[in-house]
Design an enzyme around this catalytic site. Structure first.
Site, PDB file in Angstrom:
ATOM      1  N   ASP A   1       2.737  -2.433  20.344  1.00 57.24           N
ATOM      2  CA  ASP A   1       3.414  -2.415  19.042  1.00 57.24           C
ATOM      3  C   ASP A   1       4.649  -1.510  19.072  1.00 57.24           C
ATOM      4  O   ASP A   1       4.708  -0.548  19.838  1.00 57.24           O
ATOM      5  CB  ASP A   1       2.419  -1.923  17.962  1.00 57.24           C
ATOM      6  CG  ASP A   1       2.888  -2.267  16.549  1.00 57.24           C
ATOM      7  OD1 ASP A   1       3.786  -3.109  16.404  1.00 57.24           O
ATOM      8  OD2 ASP A   1       2.344  -1.673  15.600  1.00 57.24           O
ATOM      9  N   GLY A   2       5.620  -1.849  18.231  1.00 59.79           N
ATOM     10  CA  GLY A   2       6.796  -1.002  18.051  1.00 59.79           C
ATOM     11  C   GLY A   2       8.101  -1.569  18.597  1.00 59.79           C
ATOM     12  O   GLY A   2       9.113  -0.866  18.626  1.00 59.79           O
TER      13      GLY A   2
ATOM     14  N   HIS B   1      11.840  -6.965  21.619  1.00 63.77           N
ATOM     15  CA  HIS B   1      10.851  -7.844  22.251  1.00 63.77           C
ATOM     16  C   HIS B   1      11.219  -8.061  23.716  1.00 63.77           C
ATOM     17  O   HIS B   1      10.351  -8.069  24.582  1.00 63.77           O
ATOM     18  CB  HIS B   1      10.767  -9.187  21.517  1.00 63.77           C
ATOM     19  CG  HIS B   1      10.238  -9.059  20.111  1.00 63.77           C
ATOM     20  ND1 HIS B   1       9.124  -8.312  19.806  1.00 63.77           N
ATOM     21  CD2 HIS B   1      10.670  -9.579  18.932  1.00 63.77           C
ATOM     22  CE1 HIS B   1       8.882  -8.382  18.499  1.00 63.77           C
ATOM     23  NE2 HIS B   1       9.826  -9.129  17.944  1.00 63.77           N
TER      24      HIS B   1
ATOM     25  N   SER C   1      -0.284 -12.234  17.161  1.00 64.04           N
ATOM     26  CA  SER C   1      -1.494 -12.393  16.343  1.00 64.04           C
ATOM     27  C   SER C   1      -1.392 -13.618  15.447  1.00 64.04           C
ATOM     28  O   SER C   1      -0.292 -14.147  15.219  1.00 64.04           O
ATOM     29  CB  SER C   1      -1.707 -11.142  15.478  1.00 64.04           C
ATOM     30  OG  SER C   1      -0.754 -11.108  14.424  1.00 64.04           O
TER      31      SER C   1
ATOM     32  N   LEU D   1      -6.311  -8.294  39.640  1.00 70.06           N
ATOM     33  CA  LEU D   1      -6.360  -8.074  38.186  1.00 70.06           C
ATOM     34  C   LEU D   1      -6.421  -9.386  37.397  1.00 70.06           C
ATOM     35  O   LEU D   1      -5.704 -10.334  37.714  1.00 70.06           O
ATOM     36  CB  LEU D   1      -5.097  -7.295  37.768  1.00 70.06           C
ATOM     37  CG  LEU D   1      -4.881  -7.097  36.263  1.00 70.06           C
ATOM     38  CD1 LEU D   1      -5.827  -6.042  35.725  1.00 70.06           C
ATOM     39  CD2 LEU D   1      -3.440  -6.686  35.976  1.00 70.06           C
TER      40      LEU D   1
ATOM     41  N   ARG E   1      -3.190   1.736  21.596  1.00 73.84           N
ATOM     42  CA  ARG E   1      -2.205   1.170  20.673  1.00 73.84           C
ATOM     43  C   ARG E   1      -0.975   2.066  20.678  1.00 73.84           C
ATOM     44  O   ARG E   1      -1.085   3.279  20.479  1.00 73.84           O
ATOM     45  CB  ARG E   1      -2.727   1.026  19.247  1.00 73.84           C
ATOM     46  CG  ARG E   1      -1.652   0.377  18.338  1.00 73.84           C
ATOM     47  CD  ARG E   1      -2.118   0.015  16.963  1.00 73.84           C
ATOM     48  NE  ARG E   1      -1.052  -0.744  16.284  1.00 73.84           N
ATOM     49  CZ  ARG E   1      -1.244  -1.710  15.399  1.00 73.84           C
ATOM     50  NH1 ARG E   1      -2.461  -2.058  15.059  1.00 73.84           N
ATOM     51  NH2 ARG E   1      -0.225  -2.335  14.835  1.00 73.84           N
TER      52      ARG E   1
HETATM   53  C1  IPE Z   1      -0.307  -6.268  16.052  1.00 71.83           C
HETATM   54  O1  IPE Z   1       0.950  -5.765  15.721  1.00 71.83           O
HETATM   55  C2  IPE Z   1      -0.162  -7.560  16.768  1.00 71.83           C
HETATM   56  C3  IPE Z   1       0.457  -7.487  18.094  1.00 71.83           C
HETATM   57  C4  IPE Z   1       0.781  -6.394  18.731  1.00 71.83           C
HETATM   58  C5  IPE Z   1       0.692  -8.744  18.729  1.00 71.83           C
HETATM   59  P1  IPE Z   1       1.589  -6.002  14.283  1.00 71.83           P
HETATM   60  O2  IPE Z   1       2.868  -5.255  14.252  1.00 71.83           O
HETATM   61  O3  IPE Z   1       1.637  -7.442  13.982  1.00 71.83           O
HETATM   62  O4  IPE Z   1       0.484  -5.334  13.349  1.00 71.83           O
HETATM   63  P2  IPE Z   1       0.605  -4.691  11.897  1.00 71.83           P
HETATM   64  O5  IPE Z   1       1.234  -5.714  11.013  1.00 71.83           O
HETATM   65  O6  IPE Z   1       1.442  -3.471  12.024  1.00 71.83           O
HETATM   66  O7  IPE Z   1      -0.802  -4.361  11.534  1.00 71.83           O
HETATM   67  C1  IPE Z   2       5.008  -5.762  18.566  1.00 74.33           C
HETATM   68  O1  IPE Z   2       6.164  -5.195  18.026  1.00 74.33           O
HETATM   69  C2  IPE Z   2       5.241  -7.172  19.059  1.00 74.33           C
HETATM   70  C3  IPE Z   2       4.655  -8.224  18.220  1.00 74.33           C
HETATM   71  C4  IPE Z   2       3.846  -8.060  17.214  1.00 74.33           C
HETATM   72  C5  IPE Z   2       5.029  -9.603  18.546  1.00 74.33           C
HETATM   73  P1  IPE Z   2       6.571  -5.430  16.514  1.00 74.33           P
HETATM   74  O2  IPE Z   2       7.427  -6.654  16.449  1.00 74.33           O
HETATM   75  O3  IPE Z   2       5.389  -5.456  15.644  1.00 74.33           O
HETATM   76  O4  IPE Z   2       7.456  -4.147  16.230  1.00 74.33           O
HETATM   77  P2  IPE Z   2       7.426  -3.235  14.939  1.00 74.33           P
HETATM   78  O5  IPE Z   2       5.994  -2.866  14.680  1.00 74.33           O
HETATM   79  O6  IPE Z   2       7.992  -4.043  13.829  1.00 74.33           O
HETATM   80  O7  IPE Z   2       8.247  -2.054  15.297  1.00 74.33           O
HETATM   81 MG    MG Z   3       4.340  -4.060  14.645  1.00 71.77          MG
END
Ligand code: IPE
Ligand code: IPE
Ligand code: MG
Length: 246
Positions: free
Chosen positions: A21-22, A38, A66, A132, A189
């Site tokens: 995430d992030g 991304h 997701s 792996l 996470r």
């Molecule tokens: C969780 O991240 C899903 C993935 C990393 C693929 P999100 O950014 O979608 O989750 P929320 O919305 O912060 O819970």
């Molecule tokens: C995680 O990063 C990747 C996916 C959920 C596809 P985000 O796209 O959720 O990035 P933030 O959380 O908005 O920073």
């Molecule tokens: Mg996110």
């Protein structure tokens, strides 16, 4: 001393799951569009996958997209799908070189056809690899998976193939998309969010949880080793007492 040198080889987690995430916030911080995050995130996937393979981890499950992510703006969803297609084509030689076997969990039928084809081809090509197991969670959510398992079990009972009293943990686990894998030992996470976001709800029952403020595009192999070292310092009691464990 680097975290890598502190890793105990005899206590490597068998299965590590990561909520990557992030990406969006990382891009925003550089004044860039979310997609740059991304793209940079794919580089991290490459780095962490190689690091996990080298450590001898058996399963690495990455939450890539997701069920709820389908609700993002169409432009972002479309761009993510093309990024997936490009990445899988580009990364297959790396998987072969590192003896990595690719599989997916999630509702693959919701992905665009070309993405489904690319994944099937890559899974086929890497199917004999013995290192792996890289598992990508795509169009995945734990509630989707649990509903699907409940339907399969109900249908087996209805057909007379299964008795109600025989439904136990093993049976339920066998109907999860992770049927042939051990449960994750460690869940990581990134990005500072303290939630599970519908990931592996059944399988994480006794996993060790590790949260870091690091955004996924800036997560390094050394940060990954740090999480492993942290995991190795914990005592997993599974409900027992400390004395029973030692
Ligand atoms: C969780 O991240 C899903 C993935 C990393 C693929 P999100 O950014 O979608 O989750 P929320 O919305 O912060 O819970
Ligand atoms: C995680 O990063 C990747 C996916 C959920 C596809 P985000 O796209 O959720 O990035 P933030 O959380 O908005 O920073
Ligand atoms: Mg996110």
């Amino acid at each position: 001393m680097s975290y890598k040198n502190q890793i105990q080889q005899d206590r490597i987690p068998r299965h590590v799951a990561i909520i990557m995430d992030g990406n969006g916030r990382w891009a925003k911080r550089q004044g860039l569009a979310r997609m740059f995050g991304h793209r940079q995130g794919v580089e991290t996937v490459h780095t962490i996958t190689e690091a996990a393979a080298e450590l001898g981890i058996e399963y690495l499950t990455l939450y890539a997209f997701s069920t709820e992510n389908w609700n993002r703006p169409k432009e972002e969803v479309d761009a993510l799908m093309s990024l997936l297609v490009d990445t899988i084509a580009k990364e297959t030689p790396t998987l072969m070189k590192n003896n990595i076997r690719l599989s997916t969990i999630g509702d693959l039928s919701r992905l665009p056809n070309n993405a489904q084809q690319k994944f099937r081809a890559c899974m086929q090509e890497t199917s004999a690899n013995t290192g792996l197991n890289l598992v990508l969670a795509l169009s995945y959510s734990a509630r989707w998976e649990i509903i699907r398992a409940a339907q399969e079990i109900a249908s087996a009972i209805q057909k007379g193939d299964l008795l109600v009293e025989d439904v136990n943990e093993e049976v339920v686990s066998a109907h999860m998309t992770t049927a042939h894998m051990p449960d994750p030992d460690l869940l990581i996470r990134t990005s500072g969010e303290l939630r599970i976001s519908n990931f592996l709800l059944w399988q994480l029952a006794y996993s060790e949880l590790y949260f870091t403020d690091c955004l996924w595009p800036e997560f390094t192999a050394e940060e990954f080793y740090r999480a492993i070292v942290d995991y190795q310092r914990r005592e997993r009691r599974f409900g027992k007492t400390s004395e029973q464990i030692r």
